[in-house]
Design an enzyme around this catalytic site. Structure first.
Site, mmCIF file in Angstrom:
data_model
loop_
_atom_site.group_PDB
_atom_site.id
_atom_site.type_symbol
_atom_site.label_atom_id
_atom_site.label_comp_id
_atom_site.label_asym_id
_atom_site.label_seq_id
_atom_site.Cartn_x
_atom_site.Cartn_y
_atom_site.Cartn_z
ATOM 1 N N ARG A 1 48.128 5.160 34.207
ATOM 2 C CA ARG A 1 49.005 5.057 33.041
ATOM 3 C C ARG A 1 49.601 3.701 32.892
ATOM 4 O O ARG A 1 50.721 3.555 33.373
ATOM 5 C CB ARG A 1 49.877 6.307 33.082
ATOM 6 C CG ARG A 1 50.286 6.898 32.160
ATOM 7 C CD ARG A 1 49.296 7.593 31.366
ATOM 8 N NE ARG A 1 49.545 8.366 29.895
ATOM 9 C CZ ARG A 1 50.135 9.362 29.583
ATOM 10 N NH1 ARG A 1 49.782 10.366 30.292
ATOM 11 N NH2 ARG A 1 50.696 9.930 28.420
ATOM 12 N N ASP B 1 44.774 14.170 22.280
ATOM 13 C CA ASP B 1 45.556 15.493 22.662
ATOM 14 C C ASP B 1 44.741 16.789 22.037
ATOM 15 O O ASP B 1 45.258 17.893 22.756
ATOM 16 C CB ASP B 1 47.001 15.376 22.447
ATOM 17 C CG ASP B 1 47.689 14.413 23.156
ATOM 18 O OD1 ASP B 1 47.367 13.912 24.150
ATOM 19 O OD2 ASP B 1 48.938 14.095 22.775
ATOM 20 N N LYS C 1 57.033 17.961 20.606
ATOM 21 C CA LYS C 1 57.388 17.404 21.767
ATOM 22 C C LYS C 1 57.322 15.838 21.999
ATOM 23 O O LYS C 1 58.360 15.224 22.472
ATOM 24 C CB LYS C 1 56.196 17.914 23.008
ATOM 25 C CG LYS C 1 56.427 17.085 24.192
ATOM 26 C CD LYS C 1 55.225 17.653 25.354
ATOM 27 C CE LYS C 1 54.258 16.878 25.402
ATOM 28 N NZ LYS C 1 54.296 15.470 25.877
ATOM 29 N N ASN C 2 56.263 15.190 21.177
ATOM 30 C CA ASN C 2 56.126 13.740 21.315
ATOM 31 C C ASN C 2 57.107 13.085 20.383
ATOM 32 O O ASN C 2 57.314 11.900 20.500
ATOM 33 C CB ASN C 2 54.663 13.425 21.157
ATOM 34 C CG ASN C 2 53.907 13.675 22.342
ATOM 35 O OD1 ASN C 2 54.397 14.008 23.233
ATOM 36 N ND2 ASN C 2 52.415 13.593 22.329
ATOM 37 N N CYS D 1 48.858 9.480 36.136
ATOM 38 C CA CYS D 1 48.868 10.680 35.968
ATOM 39 C C CYS D 1 47.709 11.606 35.971
ATOM 40 O O CYS D 1 46.560 10.998 36.212
ATOM 41 C CB CYS D 1 49.797 11.009 34.800
ATOM 42 S SG CYS D 1 48.608 10.796 33.226
ATOM 43 N N ARG E 1 54.713 22.453 29.978
ATOM 44 C CA ARG E 1 55.359 21.114 29.675
ATOM 45 C C ARG E 1 55.338 20.895 28.175
ATOM 46 O O ARG E 1 55.987 20.173 27.480
ATOM 47 C CB ARG E 1 54.561 20.128 30.215
ATOM 48 C CG ARG E 1 54.756 19.849 31.715
ATOM 49 C CD ARG E 1 53.839 18.809 32.309
ATOM 50 N NE ARG E 1 54.217 17.558 31.164
ATOM 51 C CZ ARG E 1 53.023 16.885 30.932
ATOM 52 N NH1 ARG E 1 51.847 16.859 31.351
ATOM 53 N NH2 ARG E 1 53.213 15.701 29.901
HETATM 54 C C1 UD1 Z 1 51.072 9.295 23.855
HETATM 55 C C2 UD1 Z 1 51.435 10.623 23.903
HETATM 56 C C3 UD1 Z 1 50.518 11.459 24.400
HETATM 57 C C4 UD1 Z 1 49.028 10.730 23.752
HETATM 58 C C5 UD1 Z 1 49.013 9.308 23.733
HETATM 59 C C6 UD1 Z 1 47.718 8.892 22.756
HETATM 60 C C7 UD1 Z 1 53.894 10.782 24.182
HETATM 61 C C8 UD1 Z 1 55.086 11.246 24.881
HETATM 62 N N1 UD1 Z 1 52.531 11.101 24.761
HETATM 63 O O1 UD1 Z 1 51.045 8.903 25.240
HETATM 64 O O2 UD1 Z 1 50.385 12.757 24.304
HETATM 65 O O3 UD1 Z 1 47.986 11.540 24.616
HETATM 66 O O4 UD1 Z 1 50.022 8.956 22.938
HETATM 67 O O5 UD1 Z 1 47.697 9.476 21.784
HETATM 68 O O6 UD1 Z 1 54.150 10.553 22.910
HETATM 69 N N2 UD1 Z 1 47.927 1.462 27.597
HETATM 70 C C9 UD1 Z 1 47.776 0.534 28.091
HETATM 71 N N3 UD1 Z 1 48.948 -0.367 28.622
HETATM 72 C C10 UD1 Z 1 50.244 0.100 28.071
HETATM 73 C C11 UD1 Z 1 50.493 1.209 27.464
HETATM 74 C C12 UD1 Z 1 49.319 2.005 27.075
HETATM 75 O O7 UD1 Z 1 46.801 0.074 28.608
HETATM 76 O O8 UD1 Z 1 51.100 -0.616 28.385
HETATM 77 C C13 UD1 Z 1 46.744 2.569 27.286
HETATM 78 C C14 UD1 Z 1 46.559 3.642 27.946
HETATM 79 O O9 UD1 Z 1 46.296 3.702 29.194
HETATM 80 C C15 UD1 Z 1 45.780 4.537 27.091
HETATM 81 C C16 UD1 Z 1 46.348 4.007 25.755
HETATM 82 O O10 UD1 Z 1 46.762 2.917 25.841
HETATM 83 O O11 UD1 Z 1 44.655 4.414 27.477
HETATM 84 C C17 UD1 Z 1 47.102 4.981 24.705
HETATM 85 O O12 UD1 Z 1 48.180 5.075 25.499
HETATM 86 P P1 UD1 Z 1 49.575 5.287 24.696
HETATM 87 O O13 UD1 Z 1 49.342 5.302 23.134
HETATM 88 O O14 UD1 Z 1 50.471 4.550 25.166
HETATM 89 O O15 UD1 Z 1 49.930 6.857 25.203
HETATM 90 P P2 UD1 Z 1 51.574 7.290 25.360
HETATM 91 O O16 UD1 Z 1 52.333 6.535 24.906
HETATM 92 O O17 UD1 Z 1 51.613 7.290 27.087
#
Ligand code: UD1
Length: 435
Positions: free
Chosen positions: A134, A318, A35-36, A129, A410
């Site tokens: 997020r 995850d 999925k990711n 979420c 999902r």
């Molecule tokens: C992706 C995965 C999700 C997984 C996560 C962490 C997809 C579609 N989803 O989510 O399944 O749980 O990686 O492995 O690939 N953060 C910030 N600022 C930002 C972006 C992130 O503070 O601009 C923080 C988030 O709140 C979180 C951490 O960074 O605490 C990790 O988030 P991130 O790696 O960005 O996760 P996703 O890409 O949303």
């Protein structure tokens, strides 16, 4: 060729999963596509002229949502079996409405691609979420460094970029989504972009693999430094999506929970070593090879050393809930520390209804192994929390009814068919009443 359904028809009904615990899991399963990886690859298709053909594309409601977004932007999408074809040549719009953004928070991944393709983009802010806030500050500051002007007031992100220019960007945290968004935007930027402290997840390598197939010049994905030489015209390409390591982890933990022996065809141990190491330490026999992974559990599991979630190659957030489900009946106390998301223990109260003894304090959860679990009426709180309820129910005495399974849809093509194929007594039913 069948047109992709716009409506989420199969997913809109209220459905539940019924599990009668006690069967061991035995047999073989082929792991679905990731999925990711699929979501960023679908965003990347916006950058390509001509047809993009993605094989091993999982049929998930999140993929439906991404396809709905693509079609709204003016792309043609067709789905035959597990092959999804996208043609973005007719793209007419550069905005995503709130209704679709709300459906899937990770649709912010389209921002970098739309900006690179159209020079402007308008999306509603993804907001929080079920896992907690997020933030997307790293996405936005990186895009601004490439030259985008972004107004993020009033719940809408309005982005303009007359011209994007490559440069060095150091991420404050190795965010998966920010790394992918910036890789996509950097493909449309003039010159070289160097992303430092980039996320190293296998899905980032998949995005690089796909974009390079389409004519991009990207190196370093899988390491902390990703280098993108932008400004090259991208053409369509054919690509096979990598197997889903979290779906694989789910079935490994399912076998650890229920006992038995499963072979997960195509699962790659090199992407799952943090999970398999813990399962081995807890007492499972896990063997990885070129064809897949075998997991066997006979005796009672023992609590492993503390499990701390971390960016890849650390233990994946995850898989936290799913592994917790497998350890509910372990000998001793299993300690979890969740370091990625602030609200990622919502499955704990549901597991407690099945007889689990879990104490949560801040980011730490301690599972005190119990002798037995019993069936109960429980509710999915989020995608992986829902999968964890299925894994726990396999080991519970009596029947468990799991409601709100749209969360599970999902990310799993058909969790009940997969588990039933391995011998579980599990079926999907129309939901009659909430627990
Ligand atoms: C992706 C995965 C999700 C997984 C996560 C962490 C997809 C579609 N989803 O989510 O399944 O749980 O990686 O492995 O690939 N953060 C910030 N600022 C930002 C972006 C992130 O503070 O601009 C923080 C988030 O709140 C979180 C951490 O960074 O605490 C990790 O988030 P991130 O790696 O960005 O996760 P996703 O890409 O949303």
């Amino acid at each position: 060729m069948e047109e992709y359904e716009l409506e989420h028809t199969g997913y809109a009904r209220q459905e539940a999963v019924l599990v009668r615990g006690g069967n061991r899991l035995c047999g073989e399963l082929t792991v679905q596509g990731a999925k990711n990886s699929t979501l960023p690859l679908l965003a990347a298709a916006l950058l390509c002229e001509g047809e993009t053909v993605l094989h091993n594309c999982p049929a998930l409601s999140d993929v439906h949502t991404a396809v709905t977004i693509l079609r709204r932007l003016g792309c043609r999408c067709t789905h035959t079996g597990d092959t999804l074809t996208v043609c973005a040549d007719g793209m007419t719009r550069c905005d995503i409405p709130h209704s679709l953004m709300r459906e899937m928070r990770s649709s912010v991944i389209f921002l970098g691609a739309i900006l690179a393709r159209c020079g402007q983009a308008s999306l509603s802010s993804p907001g929080g979420c079920e896992l907690g806030p997020r933030p997307i500050d790293l996405h936005l500051s990186g895009l601004r460094m490439l030259g985008a002007e972004i107004d993020d007031t009033g719940g809408t992100l309005r982005c303009q970029a007359g011209k994007l220019t490559g440069r060095e960007i150091v991420l404050g945290f190795p965010s998966v989504g920010a790394t992918e968004n910036l890789m996509l935007a950097a493909c449309g930027a003039e010159g070289v972009t160097v992303l430092s402290n980039a996320a190293r997840e296998p899905e980032i390598e998949d995005l690089q693999g796909f974009l390079n197939t389409c004519g991009a010049e990207i190196t370093g994905a899988g390491t902390s430094t990703v280098v993108i030489r932008g400004g090259r015209p991208l053409h369509g390409g054919t690509y096979t999506i990598l197997p889903d390591r979290i779906a694989a982890a789910t079935y490994l933990c399912g076998a650890a929970s229920a006992g038995g022996e499963v072979f997960l065809r195509d699962a790659r141990e090199e992407h799952l070593s943090a999970v398999t190491a813990v399962l081995r330490e807890a007492g499972c026999d896990v063997t990885g090879g070129s064809a897949g992974i075998v997991c066997r559990r006979t005796g009672r599991l023992t609590a492993p050393r503390p499990i701390r979630t971390a960016p890849y190659p650390g233990f994946p957030t995850d898989a936290q809930a799913i592994l917790m489900a497998a350890l509910l009946r372990c000998r001793g106390a299993a300690v979890f520390e969740e370091n990625l998301f602030s609200s990622r223990y919502r499955h704990v109260d549901e597991l407690a209804r099945m007889g689990a003894d879990i104490r949560v304090s801040g980011r730490t959860a301690v599972v005190l192994g119990v002798e037995r679990l019993h069936g109960a009426a429980v509710r999915c709180t989020d995608l992986r929390g829902g999968a964890a309820l299925c894994a726990a129910a396999l080991a519970a005495e009596g029947e468990t009814s799991i409601s709100d399974i749209t969360h599970i849809d999902r990310g799993y093509q058909s969790i009940e068919d997969d588990l039933a194929a391995l011998g579980a007594d599990i079926r999907r039913v129309e939901e009659t009443a909430s627990p």
